[in-house]
Design a protein around this motif. Structure first.
Motif, PDB file in Angstrom:
ATOM      1  N   GLU A   9       0.787  -1.275  -0.034  1.00 51.63           N
ATOM      2  CA  GLU A   9       0.033  -0.303  -0.051  1.00 51.63           C
ATOM      3  C   GLU A   9       0.821   1.223  -0.019  1.00 51.63           C
ATOM      4  OE1 GLU A   9      -3.170   0.261   3.080  1.00 51.63           O
ATOM      5  OE2 GLU A   9      -2.894   2.466   3.228  1.00 51.63           O
ATOM      6  N   TYR A  10       0.633   2.016  -0.930  1.00 57.47           N
ATOM      7  CA  TYR A  10       1.247   3.376  -0.712  1.00 57.47           C
ATOM      8  C   TYR A  10       0.598   4.697  -1.153  1.00 57.47           C
ATOM      9  CZ  TYR A  10       2.571   1.790  -5.698  1.00 57.47           C
ATOM     10  OH  TYR A  10       2.502   1.699  -7.057  1.00 57.47           O
ATOM     11  N   LEU A  76       8.089  -9.240   6.650  1.00 56.15           N
ATOM     12  CA  LEU A  76       7.167  -8.245   6.748  1.00 56.15           C
ATOM     13  C   LEU A  76       7.616  -7.320   7.850  1.00 56.15           C
ATOM     14  CD1 LEU A  76       3.841  -7.736   6.182  1.00 56.15           C
ATOM     15  CD2 LEU A  76       3.304  -9.009   8.258  1.00 56.15           C
ATOM     16  N   ASN A  80       8.649  -3.044   7.129  1.00 54.07           N
ATOM     17  CA  ASN A  80       7.857  -2.212   7.480  1.00 54.07           C
ATOM     18  C   ASN A  80       8.548  -1.148   8.693  1.00 54.07           C
ATOM     19  OD1 ASN A  80       5.367  -2.181   6.056  1.00 54.07           O
ATOM     20  ND2 ASN A  80       4.807  -4.150   7.147  1.00 54.07           N
ATOM     21  N   ASP A  85       6.696   5.833   6.203  1.00 57.64           N
ATOM     22  CA  ASP A  85       5.149   5.802   6.771  1.00 57.64           C
ATOM     23  C   ASP A  85       4.275   5.944   5.506  1.00 57.64           C
ATOM     24  OD1 ASP A  85       5.804   5.682   9.311  1.00 57.64           O
ATOM     25  OD2 ASP A  85       4.916   7.916   9.433  1.00 57.64           O
ATOM     26  N   ASP A  86       4.790   6.280   4.267  1.00 54.64           N
ATOM     27  CA  ASP A  86       3.849   6.247   3.162  1.00 54.64           C
ATOM     28  C   ASP A  86       3.928   5.022   2.177  1.00 54.64           C
ATOM     29  OD1 ASP A  86       6.370   6.967   2.371  1.00 54.64           O
ATOM     30  OD2 ASP A  86       5.872   8.813   1.149  1.00 54.64           O
ATOM     31  N   LEU A  87       4.860   4.022   2.809  1.00 54.33           N
ATOM     32  CA  LEU A  87       4.821   2.860   1.982  1.00 54.33           C
ATOM     33  C   LEU A  87       4.737   1.782   2.894  1.00 54.33           C
ATOM     34  CD1 LEU A  87       5.720   1.045  -0.324  1.00 54.33           C
ATOM     35  CD2 LEU A  87       8.087   1.917  -0.292  1.00 54.33           C
ATOM     36  N   VAL A  88       3.696   0.657   2.875  1.00 49.89           N
ATOM     37  CA  VAL A  88       3.270  -0.267   3.922  1.00 49.89           C
ATOM     38  C   VAL A  88       3.472  -1.734   3.028  1.00 49.89           C
ATOM     39  CG1 VAL A  88       1.659  -1.228   5.417  1.00 49.89           C
ATOM     40  CG2 VAL A  88       2.091   1.153   5.640  1.00 49.89           C
ATOM     41  N   VAL A  89       4.271  -2.697   3.478  1.00 48.22           N
ATOM     42  CA  VAL A  89       4.178  -4.042   3.145  1.00 48.22           C
ATOM     43  C   VAL A  89       3.010  -4.647   3.900  1.00 48.22           C
ATOM     44  CG1 VAL A  89       5.155  -6.140   2.690  1.00 48.22           C
ATOM     45  CG2 VAL A  89       6.455  -3.956   2.347  1.00 48.22           C
ATOM     46  N   LYS A  90       1.908  -4.978   3.097  1.00 52.00           N
ATOM     47  CA  LYS A  90       0.636  -5.709   3.779  1.00 52.00           C
ATOM     48  C   LYS A  90       0.697  -7.132   3.816  1.00 52.00           C
ATOM     49  CE  LYS A  90      -3.409  -3.382   2.903  1.00 52.00           C
ATOM     50  NZ  LYS A  90      -4.386  -2.593   1.799  1.00 52.00           N
TER      51      LYS A  90
ATOM     52  N   ARG B 117      -6.237  -2.871  12.917  1.00 55.05           N
ATOM     53  CA  ARG B 117      -5.732  -3.973  12.034  1.00 55.05           C
ATOM     54  C   ARG B 117      -4.275  -4.068  12.516  1.00 55.05           C
ATOM     55  NH1 ARG B 117      -5.602  -1.762   5.893  1.00 55.05           N
ATOM     56  NH2 ARG B 117      -3.379  -0.763   6.013  1.00 55.05           N
ATOM     57  N   LEU B 119      -1.553  -4.263  10.709  1.00 51.79           N
ATOM     58  CA  LEU B 119      -0.729  -3.167   9.591  1.00 51.79           C
ATOM     59  C   LEU B 119      -1.161  -1.664   9.736  1.00 51.79           C
ATOM     60  CD1 LEU B 119       0.473  -5.893   7.398  1.00 51.79           C
ATOM     61  CD2 LEU B 119       2.074  -4.852   8.912  1.00 51.79           C
ATOM     62  N   PRO B 120      -0.228  -0.831   9.846  1.00 52.46           N
ATOM     63  CA  PRO B 120      -0.587   0.518   9.679  1.00 52.46           C
ATOM     64  C   PRO B 120      -1.197   0.682   8.056  1.00 52.46           C
ATOM     65  CG  PRO B 120       1.752   0.328   9.531  1.00 52.46           C
ATOM     66  CD  PRO B 120       1.485  -0.863   9.965  1.00 52.46           C
ATOM     67  N   SER B 121      -1.689   1.811   7.739  1.00 50.30           N
ATOM     68  CA  SER B 121      -1.900   2.320   6.667  1.00 50.30           C
ATOM     69  C   SER B 121      -1.325   3.304   5.961  1.00 50.30           C
ATOM     70  CB  SER B 121      -3.624   2.774   6.265  1.00 50.30           C
ATOM     71  OG  SER B 121      -3.845   3.507   5.268  1.00 50.30           O
ATOM     72  N   ALA B 122      -0.696   3.380   4.624  1.00 48.57           N
ATOM     73  CA  ALA B 122      -0.113   4.496   4.070  1.00 48.57           C
ATOM     74  C   ALA B 122      -0.979   5.556   3.631  1.00 48.57           C
ATOM     75  CB  ALA B 122       0.812   4.058   2.714  1.00 48.57           C
ATOM     76  N   ILE B 123      -2.144   5.368   3.250  1.00 47.96           N
ATOM     77  CA  ILE B 123      -3.054   6.263   2.750  1.00 47.96           C
ATOM     78  C   ILE B 123      -3.644   7.180   3.601  1.00 47.96           C
ATOM     79  CG2 ILE B 123      -5.177   6.478   1.319  1.00 47.96           C
ATOM     80  CD1 ILE B 123      -2.944   5.368  -0.712  1.00 47.96           C
ATOM     81  N   ARG B 125      -2.611   7.553   6.986  1.00 51.32           N
ATOM     82  CA  ARG B 125      -1.809   7.812   8.067  1.00 51.32           C
ATOM     83  C   ARG B 125      -1.800   8.920   9.018  1.00 51.32           C
ATOM     84  NH1 ARG B 125       1.040   9.138   3.765  1.00 51.32           N
ATOM     85  NH2 ARG B 125       2.791  10.634   3.506  1.00 51.32           N
TER      86      ARG B 125
END
Lengths: 245, 245
Positions: A9-10, A76, A80, A85-90, B117, B119-123, B125
């Motif tokens: 997610e980015y 994972l 992370n 913060d603007d790029l997350v490996v889900k 959840r 994992l955090p969220s990039a979108i 954040r």
């Protein structure tokens, strides 16, 4: 050799797109740095599709080969903690060598979000295209009917992009209004040419403002001429939602 | 003399809160600059409530007096063209001198958003508090029952804040789950002490993780001691939704 599949997610706002470019902050560049730091190997990372600068992803898919024995949850958590913060490996999964993030994909689903009200929004300003003119979503939906199916989408491809076939199949386009003056356009296709999703949205918006009638889409497709279609919608309204394998 | 009421949306991320502070970027400071440029007058701007640094607003209310004859849509368009993208004026109205953005308010509604959840969220954040531990919203709702009504909220007030009465009435608290692992907490009260909403959320989260049973809220209230309540939830999950007059 292991092959690992990542789901990412980015927020596209701070990236110059997916594709590595020397001296620029790109998703691929930032990820490869983190992967190389973890594995001490030279990593080649391949994505399902190269999102443009400013485009967001909720579930981009990428793969790489490694000889590393790091367990999946080690990748994972390790990634992370290394990533901004603007790029997350889900998700991280082991896959076979036959899996290829780009070539194995049978379809991709993109979402385009429009804020359709007189005034812009401070909160979602990097997340939607603000259009103050009222859009007629019935006309837009009518226009979509001409896009569904297998077509030559040359008219919706960024000019100057390399030639590698321009026939794609759109399986589905859904347009719906959401509370808070949002219009969501979801396009599911077996593949997208360069800027195809944004050029389709730009054209649908011109139909929504009644600049063109819905059936004009048919003429645009037949012309195979980028000049015929509408403008390119801005990148910050576009989200890669899902890659289907 | 005219009195004008503004309705404001802002993204708190880039502001040091509402309140003017020399040398810092604040919502009040940025707005007063724009108003003074438009009117050529010295403007005193009063808000319904002073949001803290990082807190967002969807409909903050403020008022000011002016001798200017600029029409309302002139104010709306002029201000929005002068203001940065993270601050939008949504409405401008002429009101009587008896209207006071803060004193006339009979209630305020705040929303707090949690992303619950692993994992955090990039979108999102800068828009939610990410809590990886599973929260039990039934326990949290149970705890809310003790908060509803008229109470001395000293235990939920930021320590060191000036004394001006600490009894407030909470009319309603609603907690619901939303698709995408979001938990929304909406608190409607006749007024909020400094950081009261965030301290309530921080305490409810400790009930949601079963650190305390729901009825512990009663003890916290009775103690009138900030030390008894949970931690202050981060500002970026909080939104001023509405001011009721």
């Amino acid at each position: 050799m292991r092959r690992i599949k990542l789901i990412l997610e980015y927020d596209g706002t701070g990236f110059h797109g997916w594709q590595f470019q020397p001296g620029l902050r790109t998703v691929q560049g930032v990820l490869v740095d983190a992967l190389q730091k973890m594995t001490n190997e030279k990593i080649k990372l391949i994505a399902a599709g190269r999102t443009d600068a400013g485009v967001h992803a909720l579930a981009q898919v990428a793969h790489f080969n490694t000889a590393s024995t790091i367990p999946l949850d080690g990748f994972l958590n390790g990634l992370n903690s290394l990533l901004p913060d603007d790029l997350v490996v889900k998700d991280v999964k082991d896959v076979g060598q036959e899996f290829h993030a780009q070539r194995s994909a049978i379809g991709k689903r993109y979402l385009y979000r429009i804020l359709n009200r007189a005034l812009p929004s401070a909160i979602v300003r990097f997340r939607v295209w603000h259009i103050p003119t009222i859009l007629d979503i019935y006309k837009m939906s009518e226009g979509c009917k001409y896009l569904i199916g297998k077509h030559d989408f040359s008219s919706f491809r960024a000019s100057g992009s390399e030639i590698r076939g321009s026939v794609r199949e759109i399986f589905e386009i859904k347009i719906n209004k959401e509370k808070g003056d949002f219009i969501n356009i979801i396009i599911f296709a077996n593949g997208f040419l360069k800027q195809m999703a944004r050029n389709i949205v730009g054209t649908l918006v011109e139909i929504g403002t009644s600049k063109y009638p819905p059936k004009y889409i048919k003429e645009i497709l037949e012309a195979k001429d980028r000049e015929k279609a509408g403008p390119t919608a801005p990148p910050y309204g576009l989200y890669l939602l899902e890659v289907v394998y």
